[in-house]
Design an enzyme around this catalytic site. Structure first.
Site, short mmCIF file in Angstrom:
data_model
loop_
_atom_site.label_atom_id
_atom_site.label_comp_id
_atom_site.label_asym_id
_atom_site.label_seq_id
_atom_site.Cartn_x
_atom_site.Cartn_y
_atom_site.Cartn_z
N GLY A 20 0.86 -1.19 0.00
CA GLY A 20 0.00 0.00 0.00
C GLY A 20 0.88 1.23 0.00
O GLY A 20 2.05 1.15 -0.33
N ALA A 23 3.49 0.94 3.14
CA ALA A 23 3.87 -0.36 3.70
C ALA A 23 3.84 -1.44 2.64
O ALA A 23 3.13 -1.32 1.63
CB ALA A 23 2.90 -0.74 4.83
N VAL A 25 3.52 -5.78 2.62
CA VAL A 25 3.25 -6.94 3.49
C VAL A 25 3.76 -8.19 2.79
O VAL A 25 3.41 -8.43 1.63
CB VAL A 25 1.74 -7.09 3.78
CG1 VAL A 25 1.50 -8.27 4.71
CG2 VAL A 25 1.20 -5.81 4.43
N ASP A 132 -11.83 3.44 11.07
CA ASP A 132 -11.54 3.21 9.64
C ASP A 132 -12.09 1.85 9.21
O ASP A 132 -11.43 1.08 8.53
CB ASP A 132 -10.01 3.27 9.42
CG ASP A 132 -9.67 3.41 7.94
OD1 ASP A 132 -8.51 3.11 7.57
OD2 ASP A 132 -10.57 3.76 7.15
#
Ligand code: B5S
Length: 337
Positions: A20, A23, A25, A132
């Site tokens: 993203g 970041a 993953v 969120d």
């Protein structure tokens, strides 16, 4: 030469499973247990102003331990990077699941939504608001159970509701107006998650969003007025619970306690939602024993060290041994250090 020397011997990194803004993953294996984990890697140099979100999230995740919240196992911080070692959720995002099925029937939506309400009830009870909640932040584990992720925007009003309410109850006559308003503000802060759950439930049952518009100001207008349409396939019960969640006035929005025993959610389950964490507070004997033997320590020494919850490799190894046990696998470590 390994790209991430900090992980050498601890985690065996595999493919990237998500990337993203700030970041990446990656899938990884925890060396001592062989269990799969997700490693969220963030570069401090690119984080910039986002850095406080990461420290907020880490602080929050260290306090949260729940069957429907993606578990943080370890935090590794270097001069240039953060590594978050996280619970592995191989069935991906709830968002993709809804898209793959166009929309869910009431029975399937109910199973997921009960788990989402349980996770939110738990974080509110811990004094946090997620703020969120969206399908992208709801992953599925190998048993298709919900795992709530990404606490970067969560809020924990200083000391939570209790300390503020105590101030008011203590001497309301002396409480400043903004403190009274603050109380409303604080309560509303928690209510935002109910609104998002209304949007989520609508998306589960309809396959599209209640408020949508290419034009952002048109979108805001629809949200502020709470104007949405209900497709003809929605039952009266579905329409009712959605409307109780999508109340523009936060004071009129349904509360979490009312939601936990709502007829639409208890239908065919006939029990209120069990929202408390299923993790035991006390340490697991089998895991402590295996760790003590492996590290040549007494059980007492091991319990003392684990109880510090440093979110280091020892914390991760304890939690992953516990995961193995909960999956019916042998509570064994793979190799000598
Ligand atoms: C608290 O848990 C968090 C916090 C956070 O900030 C981020 C994440 N992100 C995660 C955690 C796990 C996975 C994962 O296991 N994904 C996966 C594994 C195998 C196959 C497919 C997906 C994760 O995936 C990110 C990509 C999902 N589209 C993100 C958890």
């Amino acid at each position: 030469m390994s790209l991430y020397p900090e992980l050498k011997g601890l985690y065996h990194l595999r493919e990237t499973i998500g990337s993203g803004g700030f970041a990446k993953v990656k899938l990884a294996y925890h060396a001592l247990t062989g269990e799969k984990v997700a490693v969220k890697i963030m570069d401090k140099r690119t984080l910039g102003a986002e850095l406080p979100r990461v420290t907020t999230e880490i602080a929050a995740m260290k306090e949260l331990c729940h069957q429907h919240i993606c578990k943080l196992f370890q935090v590794i911080e270097t001069d240039t990077r953060f590594f978050l070692i996280l619970e592995y959720c191989p069935e991906g995002e709830l968002f993709d699941y809804i898209v793959s099925k166009d929309r869910l029937n009431e029975a399937e939506a109910r199973i997921f939504f009960r788990q989402i309400v349980a996770a939110v009830a738990y974080i509110h009870d811990c004094g946090f608001a997620h703020r969120d909640l969206k399908p992208e932040n709801l992953l599925l584990d190998e048993d298709q159970n919900i795992k709530l992720i990404d606490f970067g925007l969560c809020a924990k009003p200083k000391g939570g509701m209790d300390s503020l309410l105590a101030t008011l109850c203590g001497s309301p006559a002396y409480a400043a107006p903004e403190l009274i308003a603050g109380r409303q503000y604080l309560a509303n802060l928690f209510q935002v998650d109910q609104w998002s759950m209304g949007v989520l439930l609508y998306a589960l049952l309809c396959g599209f969003l209640p408020f949508d518009d290419e034009n952002i100001s048109q979108l805001y207008k629809k949200i502020k007025n709470g104007t949405y349409t209900s497709p003809e396939w929605l039952s009266e019960g579905s329409k009712e619970i959605i409307s109780q969640l999508l109340q523009v006035d936060p004071k009129r929005r349904i509360s979490i306690p009312a939601l936990l025993k709502h007829p639409w959610l208890t239908k065919s389950f006939n029990v209120p939602i069990e929202w408390q964490s299923k993790y035991k507070k006390c340490l697991d004997d089998d895991c402590i024993t295996e760790l003590a033997v492996h590290h040549g320590k007494t059980r007492g020494q091991m319990e003392e060290q684990i109880s510090e919850w440093k979110y280091d490799y020892m914390t991760a190894t304890y939690f992953l041994l516990l995961e193995k046990k909960m999956k019916g696998k042998p509570v064994r470590l793979l190799s000598k250090p």
